[in-house]
Design a protein around this motif. Structure first.
Motif, PDB file in Angstrom:
ATOM      1  N   ARG A 101      14.799  35.128  12.701  1.00  0.00           N
ATOM      2  CA  ARG A 101      14.631  33.945  13.551  1.00  0.00           C
ATOM      3  C   ARG A 101      13.165  33.608  13.788  1.00  0.00           C
ATOM      4  NH1 ARG A 101      19.290  34.759  18.273  1.00  0.00           N
ATOM      5  NH2 ARG A 101      21.044  35.077  16.826  1.00  0.00           N
ATOM      6  N   ASP A 103      19.348  37.783  10.234  1.00  0.00           N
ATOM      7  CA  ASP A 103      18.725  38.143  11.507  1.00  0.00           C
ATOM      8  C   ASP A 103      17.309  37.605  11.653  1.00  0.00           C
ATOM      9  OD1 ASP A 103      21.016  39.557  12.228  1.00  0.00           O
ATOM     10  OD2 ASP A 103      20.302  41.379  11.228  1.00  0.00           O
ATOM     11  N   ASN A 135      14.025  28.739   8.794  1.00  0.00           N
ATOM     12  CA  ASN A 135      13.055  28.617   9.880  1.00  0.00           C
ATOM     13  C   ASN A 135      11.851  27.820   9.376  1.00  0.00           C
ATOM     14  OD1 ASN A 135      14.461  30.409  11.753  1.00  0.00           O
ATOM     15  ND2 ASN A 135      13.849  32.059  10.362  1.00  0.00           N
TER      16      ASN A 135
END
Length: 320
Positions: free
Chosen positions: A126, A124, A203
């Motif tokens: 991001r 989860d 990321n």
């Protein structure tokens, strides 16, 4: 009385000799040197960045083979010395080695193993890490530089720092490191480096401010550097404004090539040299806001040849 060999026997003997000596040359049985400097850094929960130094061979290395716990997982051309191994399991220990191969198929011994454990999965996440700050560098002779930066921050932790040279990743170090030495560079060449932080969810942060470094010239090379200096790129709606200082060639410089994203975009020609030490040019852009451009320049020298490239600048198209 011994009979002389027939032509057929002579032909067979000659063919056998050719096979054994390869037209007078001994068959290559010497393997390349063992690749040194192997490192393995977890880039995410499912990938590891493996990197090593180039090996040596009397006839030339043609490929590198990457092994995980003795099982070959990749084969790469000799020009490569790093790779991302994907599809791994989170929170798992891995052990990598690399072997060099030459044109005759000789394999070097395995490198010293590099062990790494992938982090836990963060599906989860991001949010990218913050931009690395304080990037700076020093030149270590004609073929190497050392880069340093201040740590980035991330909600789940930085797992790696990636070093980019003109938008191509050339090096990676672990998330707990703030220093990297880049080797294999060319003497007397301008390089532009940036650093990005990466977390376990892959990321990546924005680029650090660019670091421009010019490697030392090789011993005995007295040729002056001919790269434009001080290039700046500023985006505004529908345009990018460029300014720079042309190289000092002893004669006026009235022509430059503008390269955009690695390709020649246009040739800038003035009838007379720009007034003052700085040159300016406005590049019209039609791409949507947020489009990323990389720009660099080189000048036509008085002898008609093109000089060295400037440092590269990256700019994002501005909105309305």
């Amino acid at each position: 009385m011994q009979r002389p060999p027939t032509p057929a026997v002579l032909a067979c003997a000659c063919a056998a000799a050719l096979l054994l000596t390869a037209c007078g040359k001994e068959k290559d049985t010497r393997p390349p040197s063992v690749p040194a400097g192997l490192t393995a850094q977890a880039g995410s929960a499912t990938s590891v960045h493996v990197m090593w130094d180039h090996a040596e061979d009397d006839t030339g290395v043609t490929a590198y083979e990457v092994y995980e716990n003795g099982r070959r997982v990749m084969s790469l051309p000799a020009t490569k010395h790093m790779v991302d191994v994907d599809g791994l399991a989170p929170e798992t220990a891995y052990r990598f080695t690399v072997r060099a191969r030459d044109a005759a198929g000789n394999l070097s011994g395995p490198s010293t193993p590099a062990s790494v454990t992938t982090p836990e999965r963060t599906p989860d996440d991001r949010t990218p890490p913050t931009r690395p700050t304080g990037a700076r560098g020093t030149v270590d002779g004609p073929r190497a530089v050392t880069l340093t930066w201040s740590p980035a921050t991330d909600a789940t932790g930085v797992t790696a720092y990636d070093i980019y040279q003109e938008d191509a990743r050339i090096h990676s170090v672990g998330g707990d490191e703030t220093r990297a030495r880049v080797t294999g560079l060319r003497p007397g060449t301008v390089y532009t480096f940036t650093v990005r932080a990466r977390d376990a969810a892959e990321n990546s942060s924005p680029d650090s401010p660019p670091v421009d470094l010019t490697t030392d010239r090789a011993p005995g090379d007295e040729e002056p550097n001919t790269a434009p200096t001080g290039l700046t790129a500023t985006a505004r709606k529908g345009a990018v404004d460029l300014t720079w200082t042309p190289p000092d060639t002893g004669e006026p410089v009235t022509e430059h090539q503008l390269h955009l994203n690695g390709e020649l975009a246009t040739t800038i020609v003035w009838g007379t040299p720009p007034a003052g030490p700085r040159a300016t040019y406005t590049m019209t852009v039609t791409d949507p806001p947020g489009t990323r451009y990389s720009v660099k320049l080189r000048a036509r020298l008085p002898d008609g040849k093109w000089g060295d490239f400037s440092a590269q600048r990256t700019v994002v198209v501005a909105g309305g």
